[in-house]
Scaffold this active site. Structure first.
Site, PDB file in Angstrom:
ATOM      1  N   ASP B  86       0.858  -1.207   0.000  1.00 45.13           N
ATOM      2  CA  ASP B  86       0.000   0.000   0.000  1.00 45.13           C
ATOM      3  C   ASP B  86       0.880   1.239   0.000  1.00 45.13           C
ATOM      4  OD1 ASP B  86      -2.580   1.343   2.229  1.00 45.13           O
ATOM      5  OD2 ASP B  86      -2.024   1.780   0.136  1.00 45.13           O
ATOM      6  N   SER B 182      -4.894   8.382   6.350  1.00 49.23           N
ATOM      7  CA  SER B 182      -4.191   7.497   5.387  1.00 49.23           C
ATOM      8  C   SER B 182      -3.208   8.259   4.537  1.00 49.23           C
ATOM      9  CB  SER B 182      -5.214   6.834   4.458  1.00 49.23           C
ATOM     10  OG  SER B 182      -5.943   5.882   5.181  1.00 49.23           O
TER      11      SER B 182
END
Lengths: 185, 232
Positions: B86, B182
């Site tokens: 990610d 995030s």
């Protein structure tokens, strides 16, 4: 015969409000003059940034001097900055000198070269004079045998650069942020 | 950021906000004058770089500076709604000029080791609690590194934490990253106040929940990938 009444001496009798008004005006004038003096002597200073380059004959360039956080680079940078700090903090420019920054190291056939950035706060009216003083202070110091730094003849004098570009260089090192652990007060 | 506090100006000068139509969606970290490091999952919905704006500075409403995005490079092995790999790098449309309020964070070498219980900071403009309000000012919280072994225990994440991830927070919950953080930085102070980017906010169950600490993409694990894409 009437003794003419003697005119009482015209007493200069200021009314209280006139005294207060005059006092205020005088105080105000003093405050403005003081303020202007302080402003022009202290606040009317502007940051000036200069590039310089030093030759360090006693040190050989090594590749880890180009690795950003290597201990050798960090220690040598700190050593140079301390030496330049001492030069100016013990000089007639000690009130104008702000800080210096090592931009990078370069190999040189007889030693090492260091590109430096210097920051001063100069009053508007005599930048040129003070810059000449900075140059002469540096030249005198670097010519002395005690100094491990020598002037790089390819850049014999301080060269001014603009503020945005200079601040960009001064802040280009990575990882500078919050002071941690917070210094005990 | 759950249970954190507003950050002082210039404390985290690498923190950036990734926005679409002026809405903050993700955090990111400035790693050079033209590159940001963030999470790949930030681009699951909006993949077109032209839709994005990057802002810098401590408040979203009055940013220090903004930039458009020239390109987005997502890790080749990343798959939407999966947690592995990610990571993404973002190239700004033009370089920024560094200043006291805008600086880059250091990238650790691939060999950089961090031990459990090390103190680290995570920052962002994410929700102040699960399904909570979003702040205008950057928030910060100090948390600790938790070993992957502990985080892979059955009652925590039961084996879902891979070697490319790093676990940080508290098993007791409370202090944690949250939705909207995030892509933001997890940093550690090393060697004379120099901050290194250890992790990128990636996933977690809820925010500040007991036995559910935050999971971050481990930057050291992808150090060579970052170098290959950005030459940094």
């Amino acid at each position: 015969m009437y003794q003419p009444g003697i005119l009482g001496r015209r007493k200069c009798s200021w009314k209280p409000w006139m005294v207060a008004l005059t006092t205020t005006a005088v105080l105000l004038a003093l405050a403005v003059i003081t303020g202007l003096l302080v402003y022009f002597l202290v606040f009317d200073q502007k940051s000036h940034y200069y590039q310089s380059s030093f030759w360090i004959p006693s040190i050989t360039y090594s590749p880890d001097l180009s690795i950003e956080q290597s201990r050798h680079r960090t220690n040598l940078k700190q050593k140079l900055i301390n030496e330049i700090d001492v030069i100016f903090q013990r000089s007639s420019l000690k009130y104008y000198y702000v800080k210096s920054h090592v931009v990078n190291f370069r190999p040189s056939n007889d030693g090492l070269k260091a590109d430096i950035l210097l920051k001063f706060q100069f009053p508007h009216n005599n930048v040129g004079t003070l810059k000449k003083q900075a140059d002469s202070i540096l030249n005198k110091k670097l010519q002395s045998t005690q100094s491990s730094l020598k002037r790089d003849i390819s850049l014999p004098y301080l060269r001014e650069i603009n503020a945005a570009q200079a601040e960009n260089i001064l802040n280009s090192d990575c990882g500078l942020g919050m002071e941690y652990p917070p210094t005990a007060r | 950021i759950a249970d954190g506090k507003p950050a002082d100006k210039a404390s985290w000068p690498w923190q950036s906000s990734l926005q679409v139509d002026g809405i903050h969606l993700c955090g990111a970290s400035l790693i050079s004058s033209q590159w940001l490091l963030t999470s790949a999952h930030c681009f699951d919905t909006y993949k077109n770089p032209k839709l994005w704006t990057v802002s810098f500075g401590t408040t979203l409403s009055h940013p220090l500076m903004t930039r458009k995005i020239a390109s987005i490079i997502i890790h080749e092995n990343y798959a939407s709604h999966k947690h592995d790999d990610d990571i993404a790098v973002v190239k700004l449309s033009s370089p920024v000029l560094f200043s006291e309020n805008l600086r880059r964070v250091c990238l650790p070498d691939a060999t950089f080791q961090v031990s459990p219980k090390s103190k680290v900071f995570v920052t962002g403009w994410g929700a102040l609690k699960a399904n909570g309000p979003f702040p205008n000012s950057l928030q910060e919280v100090e948390i600790e590194i938790i070993s992957n072994d502990i985080c892979n225990q059955v009652n925590v994440y039961g084996g879902a934490v891979s070697s490319g991830m790093i676990c940080a927070g508290f098993l007791t919950g409370k202090l944690d990253a949250c939705e909207g953080d995030s892509g933001g930085p997890l940093v550690i102070s090393h060697d004379r106040n120099i901050w290194y980017l250890l992790g990128i906010v990636s996933w977690g169950i809820d925010c500040g929940k007991e036995n559910k600490p935050g999971i971050y993409t481990r930057v050291t694990h992808y150090r060579n990938w970052i170098k290959s894409k950005t030459n940094i």
